[in-house]
Each structure stands twice: as structure tokens, then as C-alpha cells.
Design a protein around this motif. Structure first.
Motif, PDB file in Angstrom:
ATOM      1  N   SER A 139      -9.101   2.223   9.456  1.00 12.62           N
ATOM      2  CA  SER A 139     -10.382   1.515   9.364  1.00 12.62           C
ATOM      3  C   SER A 139     -10.236   0.057   9.780  1.00 12.62           C
ATOM      4  O   SER A 139     -11.150  -0.517  10.391  1.00 12.62           O
ATOM      5  CB  SER A 139     -10.925   1.602   7.934  1.00 12.62           C
ATOM      6  OG  SER A 139     -10.024   0.993   7.010  1.00 12.62           O
ATOM      7  N   HIS A 140      -9.098  -0.556   9.497  1.00 15.17           N
ATOM      8  CA  HIS A 140      -8.848  -1.922   9.954  1.00 15.17           C
ATOM      9  C   HIS A 140      -8.610  -1.962  11.467  1.00 15.17           C
ATOM     10  O   HIS A 140      -9.011  -2.923  12.134  1.00 15.17           O
ATOM     11  CB  HIS A 140      -7.646  -2.521   9.224  1.00 15.17           C
ATOM     12  CG  HIS A 140      -7.953  -2.953   7.822  1.00 15.17           C
ATOM     13  ND1 HIS A 140      -7.922  -2.095   6.745  1.00 15.17           N
ATOM     14  CD2 HIS A 140      -8.320  -4.169   7.310  1.00 15.17           C
ATOM     15  CE1 HIS A 140      -8.236  -2.745   5.636  1.00 15.17           C
ATOM     16  NE2 HIS A 140      -8.489  -4.010   5.956  1.00 15.17           N
TER      17      HIS A 140
ATOM     18  N   GLY B 124       0.784  -1.225   0.000  1.00 15.78           N
ATOM     19  CA  GLY B 124       0.000   0.000   0.000  1.00 15.78           C
ATOM     20  C   GLY B 124       0.813   1.270   0.000  1.00 15.78           C
ATOM     21  O   GLY B 124       0.286   2.349   0.270  1.00 15.78           O
TER      22      GLY B 124
ATOM     23  N   TRP C  63      -6.318   6.008   6.112  1.00 19.14           N
ATOM     24  CA  TRP C  63      -7.698   5.551   6.249  1.00 19.14           C
ATOM     25  C   TRP C  63      -7.789   4.032   6.122  1.00 19.14           C
ATOM     26  O   TRP C  63      -8.556   3.386   6.857  1.00 19.14           O
ATOM     27  CB  TRP C  63      -8.586   6.227   5.214  1.00 19.14           C
ATOM     28  CG  TRP C  63      -9.987   5.702   5.251  1.00 19.14           C
ATOM     29  CD1 TRP C  63     -10.635   4.987   4.310  1.00 19.14           C
ATOM     30  CD2 TRP C  63     -10.898   5.829   6.352  1.00 19.14           C
ATOM     31  NE1 TRP C  63     -11.892   4.655   4.727  1.00 19.14           N
ATOM     32  CE2 TRP C  63     -12.082   5.158   5.985  1.00 19.14           C
ATOM     33  CE3 TRP C  63     -10.830   6.439   7.611  1.00 19.14           C
ATOM     34  CZ2 TRP C  63     -13.182   5.090   6.829  1.00 19.14           C
ATOM     35  CZ3 TRP C  63     -11.929   6.360   8.446  1.00 19.14           C
ATOM     36  CH2 TRP C  63     -13.073   5.701   8.057  1.00 19.14           C
ATOM     37  N   ARG C  64      -7.001   3.468   5.223  1.00 19.16           N
ATOM     38  CA  ARG C  64      -7.018   2.012   5.066  1.00 19.16           C
ATOM     39  C   ARG C  64      -6.548   1.331   6.342  1.00 19.16           C
ATOM     40  O   ARG C  64      -7.150   0.348   6.794  1.00 19.16           O
ATOM     41  CB  ARG C  64      -6.127   1.622   3.884  1.00 19.16           C
ATOM     42  CG  ARG C  64      -6.094   0.128   3.595  1.00 19.16           C
ATOM     43  CD  ARG C  64      -5.132  -0.176   2.466  1.00 19.16           C
ATOM     44  NE  ARG C  64      -5.553   0.471   1.213  1.00 19.16           N
ATOM     45  CZ  ARG C  64      -4.823   0.472   0.107  1.00 19.16           C
ATOM     46  NH1 ARG C  64      -3.644  -0.132   0.090  1.00 19.16           N
ATOM     47  NH2 ARG C  64      -5.276   1.061  -0.982  1.00 19.16           N
ATOM     48  N   TRP C  65      -5.477   1.857   6.934  1.00 15.71           N
ATOM     49  CA  TRP C  65      -4.949   1.262   8.171  1.00 15.71           C
ATOM     50  C   TRP C  65      -5.888   1.513   9.346  1.00 15.71           C
ATOM     51  O   TRP C  65      -6.215   0.593  10.105  1.00 15.71           O
ATOM     52  CB  TRP C  65      -3.566   1.847   8.471  1.00 15.71           C
ATOM     53  CG  TRP C  65      -3.075   1.537   9.851  1.00 15.71           C
ATOM     54  CD1 TRP C  65      -2.679   0.329  10.331  1.00 15.71           C
ATOM     55  CD2 TRP C  65      -2.954   2.458  10.952  1.00 15.71           C
ATOM     56  NE1 TRP C  65      -2.303   0.440  11.656  1.00 15.71           N
ATOM     57  CE2 TRP C  65      -2.461   1.730  12.053  1.00 15.71           C
ATOM     58  CE3 TRP C  65      -3.188   3.822  11.090  1.00 15.71           C
ATOM     59  CZ2 TRP C  65      -2.218   2.326  13.277  1.00 15.71           C
ATOM     60  CZ3 TRP C  65      -2.950   4.425  12.317  1.00 15.71           C
ATOM     61  CH2 TRP C  65      -2.475   3.680  13.394  1.00 15.71           C
TER      62      TRP C  65
ATOM     63  N   GLY D  30      -3.001  -5.008  11.329  1.00 16.42           N
ATOM     64  CA  GLY D  30      -2.176  -5.273  10.167  1.00 16.42           C
ATOM     65  C   GLY D  30      -1.215  -6.424  10.393  1.00 16.42           C
ATOM     66  O   GLY D  30      -1.215  -7.080  11.444  1.00 16.42           O
TER      67      GLY D  30
ATOM     68  N   GLN E  49       0.088   4.445  -2.554  1.00 16.20           N
ATOM     69  CA  GLN E  49      -1.006   5.383  -2.359  1.00 16.20           C
ATOM     70  C   GLN E  49      -0.524   6.605  -1.568  1.00 16.20           C
ATOM     71  O   GLN E  49       0.522   6.568  -0.917  1.00 16.20           O
ATOM     72  CB  GLN E  49      -2.153   4.698  -1.602  1.00 16.20           C
ATOM     73  CG  GLN E  49      -2.671   3.439  -2.268  1.00 16.20           C
ATOM     74  CD  GLN E  49      -3.417   3.733  -3.548  1.00 16.20           C
ATOM     75  OE1 GLN E  49      -3.997   4.802  -3.715  1.00 16.20           O
ATOM     76  NE2 GLN E  49      -3.397   2.780  -4.481  1.00 16.20           N
TER      77      GLN E  49
ATOM     78  N   VAL F  40      -4.915   8.063   1.919  1.00 14.69           N
ATOM     79  CA  VAL F  40      -5.478   6.746   1.605  1.00 14.69           C
ATOM     80  C   VAL F  40      -4.853   5.679   2.493  1.00 14.69           C
ATOM     81  O   VAL F  40      -5.554   4.789   3.010  1.00 14.69           O
ATOM     82  CB  VAL F  40      -5.264   6.420   0.112  1.00 14.69           C
ATOM     83  CG1 VAL F  40      -5.724   4.994  -0.194  1.00 14.69           C
ATOM     84  CG2 VAL F  40      -5.996   7.422  -0.769  1.00 14.69           C
ATOM     85  N   GLN F  41      -3.527   5.738   2.671  1.00 15.51           N
ATOM     86  CA  GLN F  41      -2.848   4.763   3.529  1.00 15.51           C
ATOM     87  C   GLN F  41      -3.378   4.826   4.957  1.00 15.51           C
ATOM     88  O   GLN F  41      -3.613   3.787   5.588  1.00 15.51           O
ATOM     89  CB  GLN F  41      -1.342   5.020   3.528  1.00 15.51           C
ATOM     90  CG  GLN F  41      -0.646   4.719   2.215  1.00 15.51           C
ATOM     91  CD  GLN F  41       0.858   4.920   2.327  1.00 15.51           C
ATOM     92  OE1 GLN F  41       1.479   4.486   3.280  1.00 15.51           O
ATOM     93  NE2 GLN F  41       1.447   5.587   1.341  1.00 15.51           N
TER      94      GLN F  41
END
Length: 319
Positions: A72-73, A58, A68-70, A80, A61, A65-66
Motif C-alpha cells: 500500500s505504501h 513490522g 499489504w502494509r508495504w 520504505g 505481524q 499484514v506485512q
């Protein structure tokens, strides 16, 4: 209860702020994440292979974006996967944290067992030779870095006694308590004696203030012995600044005493985070810092609640 609930409601806000800070900070560390992961083998990668790895992790990006992706998980309990260990970040943290917790507890126990009686003893003998000696010892203890004490301890044991502390293969306390204590006692003494110096100074100053209070003089005028006046009436109130200092120090210890764990080759949380930073293991660094921040807030909350237990005049729900 109302105060505790209000504090708990602040936790998510603080955690979000910490997550943003650590996410940005770890990416400001100079160096390339792909090179740090692969080492010398990274020079064998073709541009297409490098781009494929960046896309897999990732890194291709933008930061928003990085993040929010992290994040949200994280909200779903997924911190991760570590690129260094190839395991889930939460599993690595939970495997390394018990050692750090045990080291922190043992260090605090040593520090309070040494520092608190010594501070009270110095306060009751103000400006006497014993007080002066303890103040000098405390000043030397606070001025000496912990890693220096650790190295000197290893040197004295190896040269003077021909023994070395057992390092390299940590044994959990559940498997062999005696061997576990043998592995942790020297690091705990290294950390505990340094903190004991601060406890001596704080407890001495607090006790001197309390001993000048009217209720202490009243207790003495009623014929109570000095021992009862000091340990039953004065000490509980003098403990408040000691509890504050202990809470802050314990929070730092839960983050891992990086240098001490490195010197004694202990696979604790601090050493894991240090290796993760060197390897640009973003997920592991971010997850570990969030875990430490949460523990720090819990410790601070417990310290605040301990205030009202030590001194009923403190009303947390009014502050």
C-alpha cells in the motif's frame, strides 16, 4: 500505438506478481533479520528489546499484514526505509542505478561493436578458416564466466604492467568523464566481450539464413555489390534476433552485474541488492527488484517496437 497501450496495461499485473514473489522469496532466506541487521551486537539484546525492534520493523505481524502494509505504501510511491543505510529505498536505488546503467550501455556498445561485424564477416566466409576461428573464439567466450575474465584482466594488468584499475571511490561521469571512463572500461570490457561472443553466433546464424533468401539473390542478380547487398538489404532483417538477444541481456545488465560490480568494487545496483540480501534488508531488496522488473518490461517493450522499425512486414497490432 494500440499494441503499446495493451502492453502498458499489463505492467501493473506483472508488477503485482513480481512484488508477491520477491516478498515471499526474501523471507524464505534462512536467518534472522534482527541478527543480520545488528551482527554480533544482537546477542546483547534482551527479549523485550528484540520484540520492540521486531514491532518497529513490522516483523511481528503475519506475512499478509506485512505485505499489504508495504504494498500500500508502494502504490503511494513510498518504497520504505532501508535498515542498512537508514535512507529511503528509492533514494538509494536512484543513487546507485546511474552507475549500473552506464556500465550496461558501455558493455552493450562494446559487445555490438565487436560481435556484429565479426558475425557478418563469419557468415560471408562460411566454412573458411576465418569462419572457423571466429566460431571457436565465440565458443570460448561464451564458455568462460565473466568473473574469471575480470580476475584475469586484473592479474594481467597488475603483474604484466604494474597497474591496477582504480577501485573503491567511484567518480560520476558528470564530474570527471575521463576518470569515470577509466573506472568503467575494464568492467565493461569484461561484460562486453562475453556478450560479444553470443552476438557473433546469433548474427552469423541469422545472416546465413538471410543470405539464402530470394530477395538477396535478386539483388545480386541486378548487379549490386556484395557490400550493398549485405549491409543495406540483408543486415536489417538479420538484426531482429540480435535485437531480441540484446534486449534480454540489457535487461539483465540493468539488474546489476553482481559479480563484476563486486570484483571491481563498483557501488552499482547489483552490489547494493547483494548487500541488502546479506543484511536481510527486506525493504531495499523488494524495492530494487521491483525497479529492475519495471526496467526489464520497458526494455522488452522497446525491443518489440524495434521489430516493426527493422521489418515493416511485422505488424504488432495484429499479433
Amino acid at each position: 500505438m494500440g499494441y503499446a497501450i495493451r502492453r502498458l496495461l499489463v505492467f501493473p499485473v506483472v508488477m503485482f506478481g513480481v512484488s508477491v514473489f520477491v516478498f515471499v522469496a526474501v523471507r524464505l532466506v534462512p536467518g534472522d533479520a534482527i541478527i543480520a541487521m545488528l551482527g554480533t551486537e544482537s546477542g546483547l539484546l534482551t527479549p523485550d528489546q528484540r520484540a520492540a525492534l521486531a514491532a518497529y520493523f513490522g516483523l511481528d505481524q503475519n506475512w499478509f499484514v506485512q505485505f499489504w502494509r508495504w504494498f500500500s505504501h508502494v502504490l503511494q510511491g513510498d518504497f520504505g526505509t532501508s535498515t542498512t543505510y537508514g535512507k529511503p529505498v528509492l533514494e538509494i536505488i536512484l543513487n546507485s542505478f546511474p552507475l549500473t546503467l552506464e556500465l550496461a550501455l558501455l558493455s552493450m556498445l562494446i559487445a555490438l561493436a565487436i560481435g556484429l561485424p565479426a558475425g557478418v564477416f563469419a557468415a560471408t566466409r562460411k566454412d573458411k578458416p576465418a569462419d572457423l576461428i571466429l566460431r571457436i573464439v565465440a565458443m570460448i567466450g561464451q564458455s568462460t564466466p565473466g568473473f574469471v575474465v575480470g580476475l584475469l584482466a586484473i592479474f594481467v594488468l597488475s603483474v604484466g604492467f604494474g597497474v591496477l584499475p582504480e577501485m573503491g571511490s567511484f567518480v560520476p561521469i558528470t564530474e570527471d568523464p575521463l576518470r569515470n571512463l577509466g573506472q568503467l572500461i575494464l568492467p565493461a570490457l569484461t561484460l562486453g566481450t562475453a556478450f560479444a561472443a553470443a552476438v557473433i553466433r546469433i548474427s552469423r546464424a541469422a545472416m546465413l539464413d538471410i543470405l539464402s533468401e530470394d530477395y538477396v539473390r535478386t539483388a545480386r542478380s541486378k548487379g549490386l555489390s556484395d557490400r550493398k547487398v549485405i549491409w543495406r538489404h540483408a543486415l536489417p532483417n538479420a538484426l531482429i534476433p540480435v535485437v531480441t538477444l540484446s534486449g534480454v541481456e540489457f535487461g539483465y545488465l540493468l539488474g546489476g552485474a553482481v559479480l563484476i560490480e563486486q570484483i571491481f568494487a563498483l557501488p552499482g545496483l547489483g552490489r547494493v541488492v547483494l548487500d541488502a540480501i546479506q543484511q536481510r534488508d527486506y525493504a531495499l531488496v523488494q524495492g530494487s527488484v521491483l525497479f529492475v522488473a519495471f526496467n526489464f518490461m520497458v526494455v522488452n517493450l522497446l525491443v518489440d517496437l524495434a521489430y516493426s522499425a527493422l521489418d515493416p512486414r511485422i505488424r504488432l497490432d495484429k499479433g
